[in-house]
Each structure stands twice: as structure tokens, then as C-alpha cells.
Design a protein around this motif. Structure first.
Motif, PDB file in Angstrom:
ATOM      1  N   UNK A   1      10.260  -7.201 -10.003  1.00 16.00           N
ATOM      2  CA  UNK A   1      10.590  -7.437  -8.597  1.00 16.00           C
ATOM      3  C   UNK A   1       9.418  -6.975  -7.736  1.00 16.00           C
ATOM      4  N   UNK A   2       9.420  -7.406  -6.492  1.00 21.60           N
ATOM      5  CA  UNK A   2       8.343  -7.021  -5.572  1.00 21.60           C
ATOM      6  C   UNK A   2       8.187  -5.521  -5.438  1.00 21.60           C
ATOM      7  N   UNK A   3       9.309  -4.784  -5.365  1.00 20.83           N
ATOM      8  CA  UNK A   3       9.213  -3.329  -5.214  1.00 20.83           C
ATOM      9  C   UNK A   3       8.628  -2.675  -6.468  1.00 20.83           C
ATOM     10  N   UNK A   4       8.958  -3.190  -7.654  1.00 14.01           N
ATOM     11  CA  UNK A   4       8.369  -2.647  -8.881  1.00 14.01           C
ATOM     12  C   UNK A   4       6.882  -2.975  -8.976  1.00 14.01           C
ATOM     13  N   UNK A   5       6.502  -4.171  -8.513  1.00 17.21           N
ATOM     14  CA  UNK A   5       5.082  -4.518  -8.504  1.00 17.21           C
ATOM     15  C   UNK A   5       4.314  -3.567  -7.587  1.00 17.21           C
ATOM     16  N   UNK A   6       4.862  -3.315  -6.387  1.00 19.54           N
ATOM     17  CA  UNK A   6       4.205  -2.400  -5.452  1.00 19.54           C
ATOM     18  C   UNK A   6       4.127  -0.994  -6.025  1.00 19.54           C
ATOM     19  N   UNK A   7       5.204  -0.515  -6.670  1.00 19.62           N
ATOM     20  CA  UNK A   7       5.210   0.821  -7.255  1.00 19.62           C
ATOM     21  C   UNK A   7       4.121   0.923  -8.333  1.00 19.62           C
ATOM     22  N   UNK A   8       4.043  -0.061  -9.198  1.00 22.08           N
ATOM     23  CA  UNK A   8       3.047  -0.062 -10.268  1.00 22.08           C
ATOM     24  C   UNK A   8       1.634  -0.044  -9.679  1.00 22.08           C
ATOM     25  N   UNK A   9       1.393  -0.891  -8.683  1.00 22.12           N
ATOM     26  CA  UNK A   9       0.075  -0.901  -8.042  1.00 22.12           C
ATOM     27  C   UNK A   9      -0.256   0.451  -7.423  1.00 22.12           C
ATOM     28  N   UNK A  10       0.745   1.083  -6.808  1.00 26.55           N
ATOM     29  CA  UNK A  10       0.541   2.389  -6.192  1.00 26.55           C
ATOM     30  C   UNK A  10       0.164   3.419  -7.250  1.00 26.55           C
ATOM     31  N   UNK A  11       0.830   3.382  -8.398  1.00 29.00           N
ATOM     32  CA  UNK A  11       0.576   4.349  -9.466  1.00 29.00           C
ATOM     33  C   UNK A  11      -0.842   4.214 -10.019  1.00 29.00           C
ATOM     34  N   UNK A  12      -1.310   2.987 -10.222  1.00 26.93           N
ATOM     35  CA  UNK A  12      -2.615   2.805 -10.866  1.00 26.93           C
ATOM     36  C   UNK A  12      -3.788   2.797  -9.887  1.00 26.93           C
ATOM     37  N   UNK A  13      -3.516   2.750  -8.601  1.00 34.35           N
ATOM     38  CA  UNK A  13      -4.594   2.653  -7.606  1.00 34.35           C
ATOM     39  C   UNK A  13      -5.056   4.023  -7.134  1.00 34.35           C
ATOM     40  N   UNK A  14      -6.294   4.072  -6.650  1.00 34.04           N
ATOM     41  CA  UNK A  14      -6.824   5.285  -6.028  1.00 34.04           C
ATOM     42  C   UNK A  14      -6.084   5.549  -4.727  1.00 34.04           C
ATOM     43  N   UNK A  15      -5.935   6.802  -4.371  1.00 31.19           N
ATOM     44  CA  UNK A  15      -5.256   7.189  -3.131  1.00 31.19           C
ATOM     45  C   UNK A  15      -6.310   7.647  -2.124  1.00 31.19           C
ATOM     46  N   UNK A  16      -6.170   7.186  -0.896  1.00 35.52           N
ATOM     47  CA  UNK A  16      -7.123   7.526   0.147  1.00 35.52           C
ATOM     48  C   UNK A  16      -6.433   8.130   1.354  1.00 35.52           C
ATOM     49  N   UNK A  17      -7.131   9.064   1.983  1.00 36.13           N
ATOM     50  CA  UNK A  17      -6.722   9.582   3.267  1.00 36.13           C
ATOM     51  C   UNK A  17      -7.397   8.683   4.303  1.00 36.13           C
ATOM     52  N   UNK A  18      -6.648   8.231   5.282  1.00 32.92           N
ATOM     53  CA  UNK A  18      -7.209   7.362   6.308  1.00 32.92           C
ATOM     54  C   UNK A  18      -7.162   8.098   7.638  1.00 32.92           C
TER      55      UNK A  18
END
Length: 152
Positions: free
Chosen positions: A14-31
Motif C-alpha cells: 500500500x502507499x503507506x507501506x511504500x512511504x514507510x519503507x522509503x523512510x527507513x532506507x533513506x538518509x534523514x536530514x534536518x531542514x
């Protein structure tokens, strides 16, 4: 073959699981956001911040909060730190290349020049408007460049 199998799995999420997965594997940035805030006389708002390098003047701003646009974050930060309300917030540039930080620089105007500045003393040591030909010497070079960009 493996890539095809992964895409098949991806499409079934589902879209929410896709977003969660992307969030987990992506770098995190302070903006963070900063703004060249003009008053009605064309002066620029600068401040000395308690958490910055001692005695350095800089543009007002701060870190964005969740579900907040960059423009909303700048307006909130300026209001929290100075009590001033801004409008006509316009993106000037984005700076990157820091470890985990992205910076957005904006131009904006005061909504009303008759507003009274009230400094948030636990963060800001001093804030005031400067004429463009009287900017303090002790400023970051990047912020001087951003002010020049905001003028022209």
C-alpha cells in the motif's frame, strides 16, 4: 530477475507501506530556513543568537517542524524569536552539501512596520534592522551573499 521480483512486491504494498519503507532506507536530514526580512524602509532584520558563534550577526530562522512548509516554518520562527509577522515569503536559494542539513533561504517583508519587536530572550541576544550599507562586519559570508541576492 531479482529486480523484477522486487518491483512485483513493491507494487503490492500500500502507499503507506511504500512511504514507510522509503523512510527507513533513506538518509534523514534536518531542514532549516532563514530569511532576509525587509521592513518598509528596506532595512534587513538581523539577530545575534544565543546558540550561534559568539558575537556573529545572522538572518533569523530555524528548523522546520513536521508537516510544516518551509514558508510556514520561516514565518513561525520569525514570530517566535521577534514577535514580528511576515508575508510575501519567496524562496531565494537552497544550500546543501552539509552532513545532514539542508538550508532554505527566503526573502520576506513585514506585514506592518508598526509591529513591536519582542525578543525571545532564551534564544536571541539581540535583534534589529540594519540599513544595507551598514551591515555588521561579523556576519557569515553566505548570508551576505543571500542578502545581495534578495536585493537584486
Amino acid at each position: 530477475m531479482l529486480l523484477d521480483a522486487l518491483f512485483q512486491i513493491w507494487r503490492r504494498l500500500s502507499g503507506s507501506l511504500q512511504w514507510w519503507f522509503l523512510w527507513v532506507i533513506s538518509s534523514k536530514y534536518m531542514i532549516s530556513v532563514s530569511g532576509v526580512i525587509f521592513d518598509g524602509e528596506g532595512r534587513v532584520l538581523l539577530q545575534r543568537h544565543r546558540h550561534w558563534v559568539k558575537d556573529v550577526w545572522g538572518l533569523p530562522g530555524g528548523i522546520i517542524e513536521g508537516r510544516e512548509s518551509l514558508e510556514e516554518a520561516l514565518a513561525r520562527e520569525v514570530y517566535e524569536e521577534t514577535g514580528l509577522r511576515i508575508h510575501e515569503v519567496e524562496l531565494l536559494r537552497i544550500e546543501s552539501g552539509y552532513k545532514l542539513r539542508l538550508e532554505g533561504y527566503f526573502r520576506a517583508k513585514l506585514i506592518d512596520d508598526k509591529q513591536r519587536m519582542t525578543i525571545q530572550e532564551d534564544e536571541v541576544l539581540e535583534a534589529r534592522f540594519f540599513r544595507l550599507d551598514e551591515l555588521p562586519e561579523n556576519m557569515l559570508l553566505l548570508q551576505r551573499e543571500v542578502i545581495k541576492q534578495a536585493i537584486g
